[in-house]
Design a protein around this motif. Structure first.
Motif, PDB file in Angstrom:
ATOM      1  N   GLN A 111      16.256  11.446 -27.397  1.00  0.00           N
ATOM      2  CA  GLN A 111      16.139  11.487 -28.847  1.00  0.00           C
ATOM      3  C   GLN A 111      16.208  12.903 -29.384  1.00  0.00           C
ATOM      4  O   GLN A 111      16.707  13.125 -30.473  1.00  0.00           O
ATOM      5  N   PHE A 112      15.692  13.861 -28.590  1.00  0.00           N
ATOM      6  CA  PHE A 112      15.589  15.223 -29.099  1.00  0.00           C
ATOM      7  C   PHE A 112      16.009  16.248 -28.053  1.00  0.00           C
ATOM      8  O   PHE A 112      15.895  16.003 -26.852  1.00  0.00           O
ATOM      9  N   GLU A 113      16.430  17.364 -28.524  1.00  0.00           N
ATOM     10  CA  GLU A 113      16.792  18.473 -27.647  1.00  0.00           C
ATOM     11  C   GLU A 113      15.600  18.827 -26.755  1.00  0.00           C
ATOM     12  O   GLU A 113      14.463  18.920 -27.232  1.00  0.00           O
ATOM     13  N   GLY A 114      15.854  18.957 -25.461  1.00  0.00           N
ATOM     14  CA  GLY A 114      14.816  19.383 -24.525  1.00  0.00           C
ATOM     15  C   GLY A 114      13.880  18.296 -24.044  1.00  0.00           C
ATOM     16  O   GLY A 114      12.935  18.589 -23.304  1.00  0.00           O
ATOM     17  N   ASP A 115      14.111  17.022 -24.416  1.00  0.00           N
ATOM     18  CA  ASP A 115      13.173  15.975 -23.984  1.00  0.00           C
ATOM     19  C   ASP A 115      13.401  15.523 -22.541  1.00  0.00           C
ATOM     20  O   ASP A 115      12.611  14.761 -21.995  1.00  0.00           O
ATOM     21  N   GLY A 116      14.481  15.996 -21.896  1.00  0.00           N
ATOM     22  CA  GLY A 116      14.727  15.676 -20.494  1.00  0.00           C
ATOM     23  C   GLY A 116      15.127  14.236 -20.241  1.00  0.00           C
ATOM     24  O   GLY A 116      15.073  13.769 -19.108  1.00  0.00           O
ATOM     25  N   LYS A 117      15.544  13.519 -21.282  1.00  0.00           N
ATOM     26  CA  LYS A 117      15.890  12.113 -21.135  1.00  0.00           C
ATOM     27  C   LYS A 117      17.406  11.923 -21.164  1.00  0.00           C
ATOM     28  O   LYS A 117      18.125  12.681 -21.797  1.00  0.00           O
ATOM     29  N   THR A 118      17.843  10.860 -20.497  1.00  0.00           N
ATOM     30  CA  THR A 118      19.250  10.458 -20.520  1.00  0.00           C
ATOM     31  C   THR A 118      19.429   9.487 -21.686  1.00  0.00           C
ATOM     32  O   THR A 118      18.608   8.594 -21.871  1.00  0.00           O
ATOM     33  N   PRO A 119      20.510   9.660 -22.479  1.00  0.00           N
ATOM     34  CA  PRO A 119      20.707   8.769 -23.632  1.00  0.00           C
ATOM     35  C   PRO A 119      20.847   7.307 -23.217  1.00  0.00           C
ATOM     36  O   PRO A 119      21.090   6.992 -22.051  1.00  0.00           O
ATOM     37  N   GLU A 120      20.729   6.423 -24.205  1.00  0.00           N
ATOM     38  CA  GLU A 120      20.988   4.995 -24.037  1.00  0.00           C
ATOM     39  C   GLU A 120      21.863   4.558 -25.194  1.00  0.00           C
ATOM     40  O   GLU A 120      21.658   4.988 -26.328  1.00  0.00           O
ATOM     41  N   GLY A 121      22.852   3.731 -24.905  1.00  0.00           N
ATOM     42  CA  GLY A 121      23.747   3.241 -25.946  1.00  0.00           C
ATOM     43  C   GLY A 121      25.190   3.336 -25.518  1.00  0.00           C
ATOM     44  O   GLY A 121      25.491   3.560 -24.337  1.00  0.00           O
ATOM     45  N   ARG A 122      26.088   3.193 -26.473  1.00  0.00           N
ATOM     46  CA  ARG A 122      27.528   3.270 -26.211  1.00  0.00           C
ATOM     47  C   ARG A 122      28.021   4.662 -26.597  1.00  0.00           C
ATOM     48  O   ARG A 122      27.811   5.131 -27.703  1.00  0.00           O
ATOM     49  N   TYR A 123      28.680   5.290 -25.637  1.00  0.00           N
ATOM     50  CA  TYR A 123      29.279   6.606 -25.829  1.00  0.00           C
ATOM     51  C   TYR A 123      30.680   6.574 -25.232  1.00  0.00           C
ATOM     52  O   TYR A 123      31.154   5.526 -24.792  1.00  0.00           O
ATOM     53  N   HIS A 124      31.332   7.711 -25.217  1.00  0.00           N
ATOM     54  CA  HIS A 124      32.680   7.814 -24.643  1.00  0.00           C
ATOM     55  C   HIS A 124      32.804   9.129 -23.885  1.00  0.00           C
ATOM     56  O   HIS A 124      32.133  10.110 -24.222  1.00  0.00           O
ATOM     57  N   ILE A 125      33.681   9.143 -22.890  1.00  0.00           N
ATOM     58  CA  ILE A 125      34.014  10.403 -22.216  1.00  0.00           C
ATOM     59  C   ILE A 125      34.858  11.201 -23.200  1.00  0.00           C
ATOM     60  O   ILE A 125      35.851  10.697 -23.722  1.00  0.00           O
ATOM     61  N   ASP A 126      34.449  12.439 -23.476  1.00  0.00           N
ATOM     62  CA  ASP A 126      35.175  13.210 -24.488  1.00  0.00           C
ATOM     63  C   ASP A 126      35.654  14.589 -24.035  1.00  0.00           C
ATOM     64  O   ASP A 126      36.306  15.293 -24.791  1.00  0.00           O
ATOM     65  N   ARG A 127      35.317  14.980 -22.797  1.00  0.00           N
ATOM     66  CA  ARG A 127      35.773  16.287 -22.326  1.00  0.00           C
ATOM     67  C   ARG A 127      35.602  16.367 -20.823  1.00  0.00           C
ATOM     68  O   ARG A 127      34.917  15.562 -20.218  1.00  0.00           O
ATOM     69  N   ARG A 128      36.229  17.385 -20.253  1.00  0.00           N
ATOM     70  CA  ARG A 128      36.190  17.599 -18.803  1.00  0.00           C
ATOM     71  C   ARG A 128      35.886  19.071 -18.553  1.00  0.00           C
ATOM     72  O   ARG A 128      36.367  19.925 -19.277  1.00  0.00           O
ATOM     73  N   ASN A 129      35.101  19.335 -17.527  1.00  0.00           N
ATOM     74  CA  ASN A 129      34.794  20.716 -17.175  1.00  0.00           C
ATOM     75  C   ASN A 129      35.087  20.948 -15.696  1.00  0.00           C
ATOM     76  O   ASN A 129      34.260  20.628 -14.839  1.00  0.00           O
ATOM     77  N   PRO A 130      36.259  21.533 -15.405  1.00  0.00           N
ATOM     78  CA  PRO A 130      36.599  21.810 -14.007  1.00  0.00           C
ATOM     79  C   PRO A 130      35.826  23.000 -13.440  1.00  0.00           C
ATOM     80  O   PRO A 130      35.832  23.219 -12.235  1.00  0.00           O
ATOM     81  N   ASN A 131      35.132  23.752 -14.306  1.00  0.00           N
ATOM     82  CA  ASN A 131      34.385  24.935 -13.880  1.00  0.00           C
ATOM     83  C   ASN A 131      32.884  24.754 -14.066  1.00  0.00           C
ATOM     84  O   ASN A 131      32.160  25.717 -14.285  1.00  0.00           O
ATOM     85  N   SER A 132      32.414  23.538 -13.961  1.00  0.00           N
ATOM     86  CA  SER A 132      31.007  23.218 -14.166  1.00  0.00           C
ATOM     87  C   SER A 132      30.113  23.923 -13.148  1.00  0.00           C
ATOM     88  O   SER A 132      30.497  24.106 -11.992  1.00  0.00           O
ATOM     89  N   ASP A 133      28.915  24.280 -13.576  1.00  0.00           N
ATOM     90  CA  ASP A 133      27.903  24.798 -12.650  1.00  0.00           C
ATOM     91  C   ASP A 133      27.476  23.716 -11.665  1.00  0.00           C
ATOM     92  O   ASP A 133      26.834  24.008 -10.669  1.00  0.00           O
ATOM     93  N   PHE A 134      27.831  22.458 -11.969  1.00  0.00           N
ATOM     94  CA  PHE A 134      27.468  21.325 -11.131  1.00  0.00           C
ATOM     95  C   PHE A 134      28.717  20.689 -10.533  1.00  0.00           C
ATOM     96  O   PHE A 134      28.902  19.486 -10.589  1.00  0.00           O
TER      97      PHE A 134
END
Length: 168
Positions: free
Chosen positions: A72-95
């Motif tokens: 719900q809020f920035e920094g709450d450490g939670k994963t969202p719930e609901g319908r979303y979409h893939i909108d970008r790709r990061n080939p240089n991710s820290d992960f």
């Protein structure tokens, strides 16, 4: 829902994919069935890639370090719930590699604003990065994590625009 076994899905995927497996490369080309939907079930720490109603790949996942309830809020450490979409790709991710989820949507932003807070953002499906991690404990800041090896395949299979349904 039709379903492949893990071995069957892996055989289908491996048989349908061309791997760019040069020394150290983390990119591959996938030529199998199109992923038309990603489903994440937070309660059992699972992610499923579908081609319509056919399960292509199941994955065990790790979530935000505060896994209960929707983001719900920035920094709450939670994963969202609901319908979303893939909108970008990061080939240089820290992960390792990552694909972005378009959180927050209009409803998420409105709720956070009504509460006088920021909704946060930068939610991704990503690998484990350089740290050795074991399965089990949730550790992300709200993202969905899989092993680097799994992320290599997901990055090739899941394209921008694919819907992502995240359930409690």
């Amino acid at each position: 829902m039709e379903k492949f076994t893990r071995r069957g899905a892996l055989s289908l995927t491996l048989g349908s994919a061309a791997f760019a497996m040069g020394c150290g490369t983390k990119f591959m080309t996938y030529r199998g069935p199109q992923v038309t939907r990603v489903e994440i079930q937070k309660s059992n720490r699972a992610m499923y890639l579908f081609h319509h109603n056919v399960l292509l790949e199941p994955y065990e996942v790790q979530l935000g370090f505060t896994a209960e309830g929707p983001k719900q809020f920035e920094g709450d450490g939670k994963t969202p719930e609901g319908r979303y979409h893939i909108d970008r790709r990061n080939p240089n991710s820290d992960f390792y590699l990552s694909v972005g989820i378009d959180y927050p949507n209009a409803e998420d932003r409105a709720y956070a604003e009504a509460m006088g807070k920021k909704p946060g953002g930068d939610i991704f499906i990503h690998g484990w990065g350089d740290k050795r991690r074991g399965r089990g404990k949730d550790w992300t800041a709200g993202c969905v994590a899989v092993t680097n090896r799994e992320m290599k395949l997901i990055y090739a299979m899941v394209q921008n625009g694919v819907p992502v349904d995240i359930f409690a």
